[in-house]
Structure formats: C-alpha cells, structure tokens
Design a protein around this motif. Structure first.
Motif, mmCIF file in Angstrom:
data_model
loop_
_atom_site.group_PDB
_atom_site.id
_atom_site.type_symbol
_atom_site.label_atom_id
_atom_site.label_comp_id
_atom_site.label_asym_id
_atom_site.label_seq_id
_atom_site.Cartn_x
_atom_site.Cartn_y
_atom_site.Cartn_z
ATOM 1 N N LEU A 252 0.835 -1.203 0.000
ATOM 2 C CA LEU A 252 0.000 0.000 0.000
ATOM 3 C C LEU A 252 0.872 1.255 0.000
ATOM 4 O O LEU A 252 1.788 1.388 0.804
ATOM 5 C CB LEU A 252 -0.936 0.007 1.208
ATOM 6 N N GLY A 253 0.592 2.146 -0.946
ATOM 7 C CA GLY A 253 1.364 3.373 -1.044
ATOM 8 C C GLY A 253 2.721 3.209 -1.701
ATOM 9 O O GLY A 253 3.442 4.188 -1.893
ATOM 10 N N GLN A 254 3.081 1.985 -2.067
ATOM 11 C CA GLN A 254 4.370 1.724 -2.706
ATOM 12 C C GLN A 254 4.217 1.645 -4.218
ATOM 13 O O GLN A 254 3.167 1.239 -4.717
ATOM 14 C CB GLN A 254 4.958 0.400 -2.193
ATOM 15 N N GLY A 334 -11.645 10.100 -1.155
ATOM 16 C CA GLY A 334 -10.564 9.622 -2.016
ATOM 17 C C GLY A 334 -10.923 8.439 -2.891
ATOM 18 O O GLY A 334 -10.070 7.921 -3.608
ATOM 19 N N ASP A 335 -12.177 7.975 -2.849
ATOM 20 C CA ASP A 335 -12.545 6.790 -3.619
ATOM 21 C C ASP A 335 -12.586 7.112 -5.117
ATOM 22 O O ASP A 335 -12.950 8.219 -5.516
ATOM 23 C CB ASP A 335 -13.914 6.270 -3.162
ATOM 24 N N ASP A 425 -9.111 6.569 4.671
ATOM 25 C CA ASP A 425 -8.869 6.929 3.284
ATOM 26 C C ASP A 425 -8.691 5.666 2.453
ATOM 27 O O ASP A 425 -8.386 4.588 2.978
ATOM 28 C CB ASP A 425 -7.601 7.794 3.176
ATOM 29 N N VAL A 426 -8.893 5.801 1.158
ATOM 30 C CA VAL A 426 -8.679 4.685 0.245
ATOM 31 C C VAL A 426 -7.187 4.610 -0.056
ATOM 32 O O VAL A 426 -6.584 5.579 -0.519
ATOM 33 C CB VAL A 426 -9.471 4.881 -1.072
ATOM 34 N N GLN A 427 -6.585 3.469 0.226
ATOM 35 C CA GLN A 427 -5.162 3.287 -0.035
ATOM 36 C C GLN A 427 -4.959 2.162 -1.033
ATOM 37 O O GLN A 427 -5.593 1.113 -0.953
ATOM 38 C CB GLN A 427 -4.420 2.964 1.260
ATOM 39 N N MET A 428 -4.068 2.406 -1.978
ATOM 40 C CA MET A 428 -3.747 1.411 -2.994
ATOM 41 C C MET A 428 -2.250 1.477 -3.280
ATOM 42 O O MET A 428 -1.599 2.488 -3.015
ATOM 43 C CB MET A 428 -4.512 1.722 -4.294
ATOM 44 N N ASP A 430 0.802 2.081 -5.891
ATOM 45 C CA ASP A 430 0.939 2.984 -7.038
ATOM 46 C C ASP A 430 1.427 2.136 -8.214
ATOM 47 O O ASP A 430 2.616 1.853 -8.337
ATOM 48 C CB ASP A 430 1.942 4.089 -6.696
#
Length: 476
Positions: A252-254, A334-335, A425-428, A430
């Motif tokens: 997540l976030g990477q 943030g979706d 928040d929506v985290q995904m 990158d």
C-alpha cells in the motif's frame, strides 16, 4: 445455547422447520444470496459478526457454532500456508519435453480456458480475427453441440459472434476443477499434442468463498494447464491473474512495476486473491523450469472502449445499478474508479501470445487516469437518475436492509463485501504500467482515460439494455 439460537435463525432464513445440527446449509435450501441474511440475523441473535466465508467453510450448525465460539475466544484458527499449497510436480519442466513445434507468433492451435466468461469472449474474438489458429475451448457441457452453443451464447451477449466462427472453434468438454482438466488420459495426451499455445483465463470468481472452495478450479486447474504445457511438446502459456495480489499491507502506497518482486503470500486477503496468488506461484515455478509463462494482471476490467458493452452483473455495473436503485451512493474520501476496457486487455493478452513483449514477462493493466467516485455520481445524476452522495454507514445500512429483505438490488450478491466501518482513506499501491503499455501498443492501441466520457458510455449501454430504469436519459 449457541446451537439452539442458531437453529431458530436457520429455520427463519430457510423457511423450514425440520432441520438438524449437522445439515449442510447449501443442501437444505440455502444459496450464496441467503448467506447474507443468515449472517445478519446470527449477528442480531448472538452478537457475533460472522464472515460470510465461514458459512461456506463450515456450513452446518455444529460447525458454525464452533466457529462463533472460536471468534468469541479471539482464536484466529488455522493459518493457511499458501506456500505449501503451491506445489508443482517435477514432471512440469521444459527440460523433460520436446521444444515448441510452431513459432511463437504463428500458432496453429491455441487452447483457451474461460471462453464462456467476459474477458474470455473478447480474447476468443481476437484469436479468431488476429491469428489463423484454430481455437480449442475447454467448456463444461454434456455434448459438443451444447458446448458450442454455450460459447456462441456468450459471444452473442457481447455482440461478438460472427457467422463462420464455428469453423474456427473446437469445443473440448472438460472441467478446470478436475484432474487432467476432466479429460481421460488419452484425451489429455491428444490435446497436449494438438495445441501449440495456451491462454489460461478460466477460473472460479467468488470474492466471498474461502480458499478451499476455490483451490480445485483456480490452483488445481492452473497445475493441470502447466502439465499440459509440458506434455508432448513445450507450449507458451498466457496466465491471467489479478492485480489484487499486490493489494496487501506491504505494498500500500508503494510503487509497483511489472518487474517488482512477486507479491507476498502472507498479506493476501480473501480466498479469491489467495487462490490467484497460489496459481501465480505455480506459474513462476514453471517459469524457473524453462516453461514460457507470461503473467497478465488486470485490475478492474470494464466495458469495451467504443460501445461500453460489458457484463451487467459484475461488481462495477452492479454498483452503478444498485446505487441508482437505492437513490444513493457512498461518500468515501478519495474513492475512485479505475476502468480498463475489456477489449484493451484482451487485445494485449493476444498481442503477447503472438510475439509482443517478453514471453516470460509480467503485464499489468491498471488505468492510472482514474475517475473520482464523486464525478461518477455527478455523471449519473446529470444523465437523469437522481442520486445522493451520503455517508458510507447510511448507504451500507440501506443496502443491507434491501439485501436482508430479499430485494432484487443488483448489489445484493456483493453486499457481504462491505465492512461495517472503513479506514480514513482509500489506499492502494501505485501501479506503473508503462512497460506493458509500450509492449502491447502496436496491436492493442492505447488505453483510454477513465473519465466521465467513458463512464457515460457505460451508463448509455446499461440504459440501452434496460439495466437502468427508463426514467433516465441517454448519458450526456
């Protein structure tokens, strides 16, 4: 006490009195849609939120009572060892088999699994149009004629069937979840000698069922496909997986590139992603043994670029239809929707099969030009379907109420995927898919942005086929 209360809930949900504590829920009238009312009412009666996967895993009153007692104790139960499940026989090895008999770019015969699915229909169309190969389709049916009709009906659904296609198709009656793909030893051997390349796109898609329910088709099926690839002569394999295997806490976030290290087993959430991770692991082991395995990882596959034609019952279209029916959509900070059109993904898979990119490459399909859900909701509203943006909890409660009451809301089959509370928040990860885009562009073109214009085509399609109420207008 737990069993007594549970028996009363089962009688209520199933509408029958004569039940015993060792009856199987699915054998006495239950189905996947009734698992949500069951879990909802068990929560009310026993104060324990039961994951729907637990009902699939232990579908008896005795088994569920033990699961609830375990949850109350805070015992997480046995941890699934995915590495132990992802084993490949030593016989699956390029060194043990004759070399390929056809050049990669010009196969004479291609095996396609999943031809009766959404992506499979478009892959089949492109195999017919862009190659000269016969397409051997593994299909569940009682007769060859019935198998051909299933394939044709599926292509018709997406307006893809053309007169004469039947002359390029060879239905093979089988089952991904069975040894040798459901074929006799002689038939498996004959198939292995017939085909020059494999697109393994088939599998069981269920985001609620536990791993053990999906292992036979998704992991066992991949193992058998790789055995086929190394029987007779070597065959390159296109293995269709999911980018969901990278949606783990570790990533997540990477930034995730096609060449990033493989996803971690420990972070996989849900039986479906676990089964896809294990299937990928088999592909990676085969690749290490010299078998050409290209891994394709799509994210959200949506309707085609030009007409918006898609699977009206998949999650994405069900979300649109379900929210329109409720008159509300969840406001989640943030979706967004990433939308990768099905014809782009299919064309890319076939491009790699026919020689684009590395035969042992990883190919990622995430549309980085995303559409905020607020913009999607505004597009729906402006197209003539009144819809309000409401807090997530309010929206979830309305959906759960509709689902428990047996409403025909299209989101009902997916209602169990929405937790009571969300993070902030929506985290995904990158996802950087530029290497894939460059490799397939010559044949697949460019993936269009996931913007309001594309979303509007999806609304127009749903309206055209009657999947949205007639009170709406054509999307502007």
């Amino acid at each position: 006490v737990t069993e007594t209360k549970m028996l009363a809930v089962w009688r209520d949900v199933l509408g029958r009195e004569e039940l015993s504590t060792d009856d199987d829920f699915f054998a006495v009238g239950g189905d996947s849609l009734s698992t949500l009312p069951l879990a909802f009412k068990l929560h009310a009666a026993l104060g324990v939120e039961l994951p729907l996967s637990a009902i699939f895993a232990t579908p008896t009153i005795i088994g569920l009572s033990e699961t609830i007692d375990r949850i109350r104790r805070g015992d997480e139960g046995d941890v699934l060892d995915l590495h132990a499940r992802a084993t490949l026989p030593p016989s699956v090895d390029a060194a043990r088999v004759a070399p390929p008999i056809m050049p990669r770019e010009s196969p004479k015969s291609v095996l396609l699994t999943g031809a009766t699915g959404f992506l499979g229909a478009y892959v089949l169309r492109d195999l017919i149009d862009l190659s000269r190969a016969e397409v051997v389709c593994l299909v569940r049916a009682d007769t060859i004629e019935e198998g051909l009709q299933r394939i044709r009906r599926n292509l018709d659904t997406y307006r893809l069937w053309r007169d004469g296609d039947e002359h390029r198709l060879v239905p093979v009656l089988g089952d991904l979840g069975s040894p040798r793909l459901g074929l006799s030893e002689d038939a498996f051997d004959a198939l292995a000698h017939r085909v020059d390349a494999i697109v393994h796109n088939g599998g069981q898609v269920n985001f609620i069922a536990p791993y053990d329910h999906l292992e036979a088709a998704n992991v066992g099926g991949t193992r058998e496909v790789l055995r086929l690839a190394t029987t007779g002569h070597l065959k390159p394999v296109q293995l269709v997986s999911t980018l969901g295997v990278y949606v783990t806490a570790k990533h997540l976030g990477q930034q995730v590139f096609e060449g990033s290290e493989p996803p971690d087993a420990e972070g996989q959430q849900g039986g479906y992603n676990q089964s896809k991770w294990a299937a990928e692991k088999l592909g990676l082991i085969a690749r290490e043994r010299g078998v050409p395995v290209a891994i394709h990882r799509p994210a959200r596959i949506t309707g085609d670029r030009e007409h918006g034609i898609g699977n009206i019952n998949d999650y994405f279209y069900a979300w649109i239809r379900g929210c329109v029916q409720l008159g509300m959509a969840p406001d989640i900070h943030g979706d967004f929707f990433d939308m990768t059109p099905v014809d782009y993904v299919a064309r890319a898979v076939v491009a790699v099969l026919l020689g684009a990119g590395d035969a042992n490459g990883n190919y990622h399909y995430f549309n980085a030009r995303t559409l905020p859900v607020t913009d999607a909701v505004a597009t729906i509203d402006e197209a003539g379907w009144p819809i309000a943006h409401v807090p997530y909890g309010e929206w979830r409660q309305a959906l759960m109420q509709a689902a428990v009451e047996g409403s025909d809301n299209p989101l009902r089959p997916f209602a169990g995927l929405f937790p009571e509370a969300l993070g902030d928040d929506v985290q995904m990860p990158d996802f950087d898919c530029t290497a894939t885009e460059a490799a397939v562009e010559a044949l697949a073109g460019a993936c269009p942005p996931a913007d309001r214009a594309l979303f509007g085509r999806y609304l127009a399609f749903l309206h055209e086929v009657g999947a949205l109420p007639a009170t709406g207008g054509t999307a502007r």
